[in-house]
Scaffold this active site. Structure first.
Site, mmCIF file in Angstrom:
data_model
loop_
_atom_site.group_PDB
_atom_site.id
_atom_site.type_symbol
_atom_site.label_atom_id
_atom_site.label_comp_id
_atom_site.label_asym_id
_atom_site.label_seq_id
_atom_site.Cartn_x
_atom_site.Cartn_y
_atom_site.Cartn_z
ATOM 1 N N GLN A 106 -1.479 2.535 -5.794
ATOM 2 C CA GLN A 106 -2.899 2.743 -5.507
ATOM 3 C C GLN A 106 -3.806 2.316 -6.655
ATOM 4 O OE1 GLN A 106 -3.277 6.835 -4.312
ATOM 5 N NE2 GLN A 106 -2.795 6.404 -2.180
ATOM 6 N N SER B 162 -8.547 -2.460 -2.233
ATOM 7 C CA SER B 162 -9.238 -1.181 -2.063
ATOM 8 C C SER B 162 -10.406 -1.041 -3.028
ATOM 9 C CB SER B 162 -8.257 -0.019 -2.254
ATOM 10 O OG SER B 162 -7.320 0.020 -1.197
ATOM 11 N N ARG C 292 0.846 -1.204 0.000
ATOM 12 C CA ARG C 292 0.000 0.000 0.000
ATOM 13 C C ARG C 292 0.876 1.247 0.000
ATOM 14 N NH1 ARG C 292 -5.597 -1.619 3.191
ATOM 15 N NH2 ARG C 292 -6.495 -2.581 1.328
ATOM 16 N N ASP D 3 -4.452 -1.516 -6.594
ATOM 17 C CA ASP D 3 -4.856 -2.111 -5.318
ATOM 18 C C ASP D 3 -6.255 -2.727 -5.414
ATOM 19 O OD1 ASP D 3 -5.394 -2.771 -2.725
ATOM 20 O OD2 ASP D 3 -4.819 -0.836 -1.868
#
Length: 374
Positions: A125, A131, A120, A128
């Protein structure tokens, strides 16, 4: 280089590659192959894939002819046996939850990347998957609770009197928790939220929730964005604080997970029995044992008039957008393997690649998995 996207198991509605990313993959130099009917449950037809430029093949053809094979859930052993040892397999394998299964998958010899081990960090991002899929889970958990709740969510003033708003308690203010806060507030509920990390207080309050603070939490700043194990003293304080809010809550949404460990029990049997009849608990940690003592994975349990819904695969219930998000994560992940000349290479000095490559040549190389196996 040929990419092959496989059809998921029967319980899963999502698909790992969607038609909207195929053009971008082709521009990176990939040829895209999709198993026949792989996208049907996510409302993507074989014709949609062909129109976007993909080839539709059988499962056996995908496994034997692809250089890089992609799925969401781990593939079955019979399929894994068909992947040549010099090929690459990418999936979301939950290796810290199922280390033995991961070891068996690794024994077939392919290079294995697990998308849920992506560090992370800022650069990762856009890749991910935890997420992106947690966004879906947090949203759907509140809708599921609302559909099973015996009352309204918002305050309503009617000729027949005033209906008070539902009180929602959310345990965990990660991506899923924050999305749950936003969704519950949109529906008009009063929201309380608990998290062991005091730094998320501002985010919770900005969404209109009240943050429940318990002092003495272990520092999670070096855990890569994940929750960490807490001391017994803190757990006792935590239990007392949650019990007070659980008694007043109409809806509880639980999201607490610690990688490689059983989900912490935050809602005890006593807390459930103190809730009023008609209330609902949605436990997103059900696959790892659940945050509620009564939770059973993939089941709805009714205890003292309270529904406890155990569901760790909520993204499957929103398959079209969840698949799109997953496919974008895969696209962004594959970009780091391709240079300006469209040559594919595995650069082990890249932190993301080095962390996600969990097995090669039949051996596990991820320290966390090795620790669990030993």
């Amino acid at each position: 280089m040929k990419i092959g996207a496989l059809q998921e198991p029967s319980f899963e509605n999502r698909v790992s590659i969607t038609p909207d990313v195929i053009d971008a993959l082709q521009k990176l130099g990939f040829t895209v192959q999709v198993e026949s009917k792989a996208g049907e449950k996510a409302y993507y037809s074989d014709a949609d894939y062909e129109k976007a430029g993909a080839k539709i093949l059988s499962r056996n053809e995908i496994l034997k002819d692809s250089d890089l094979i992609i799925s969401i859930h781990p593939i079955d052993p019979d399929s894994a046996k068909q992947i040549p040892k010099d090929k690459i397999y990418i999936g979301t394998l939950s290796p810290l939850a199922f280390p033995q299964k991961t070891k068996e998958l690794a024994s077939f010899g392919a290079k294995i990347f697990s998308m849920d081990t992506i560090p992370r960090i800022t650069r990762a991002q856009s890749m991910d998957v935890l997420s992106s899929q947690a966004t879906v889970s947090g949203y759907k958990a509140v809708l599921l609770a609302a559909a099973n709740y015996s009352r309204f969510f918002p305050m309503l003033t009617t000729a027949a009197g005033t209906i008070t708003p539902a009180r929602v308690l959310i345990l965990g203010a990660g991506v899923a928790g924050l999305q749950a806060i936003a969704t519950a507030r949109r529906l008009g509920a009063v929201v309380d939220v608990f998290d062991t990390r005091p730094e998320v207080k501002e985010q919770c309050m900005s969404l209109g929730a009240k943050f429940v603070e318990v002092e003495g939490a272990a520092d999670a700043s070096k855990s890569g964005g994940y929750a960490v194990e807490q001391t017994e003293d803190y757990k006792n304080k935590q239990k007392e604080a949650i019990a007070k809010f659980a008694e007043k809550a109409d809806i509880i949404i639980t999201t607490a997970l610690i990688p490689g460990k059983k989900a912490p029990v935050l809602i005890t049997k006593e807390m459930v029995n103190s809730m009023r009849k008609g209330s609902v608990i949605v436990d997103m940690a059900a696959m790892n044992g659940g945050n509620c003592e009564y939770t059973e994975n993939d089941k709805t349990v009714v205890q003292n008039g309270v529904k406890i819904i155990g569901d760790s695969n909520l993204p499957s219930s929103q398959p079209m957008d969840a698949s799109k998000m997953y496919a974008k994560n895969i696209l962004n992940f594959l970009k780091i393997f391709v240079n300006k000349e469209k040559q594919f290479s595995i650069n082990m000095e890249d932190e993301i690649i080095n962390t996600c490559l969990i097995a090669e040549s039949g051996n596990i190389r991820h320290k966390g998995i090795l620790s669990l196996l030993s």
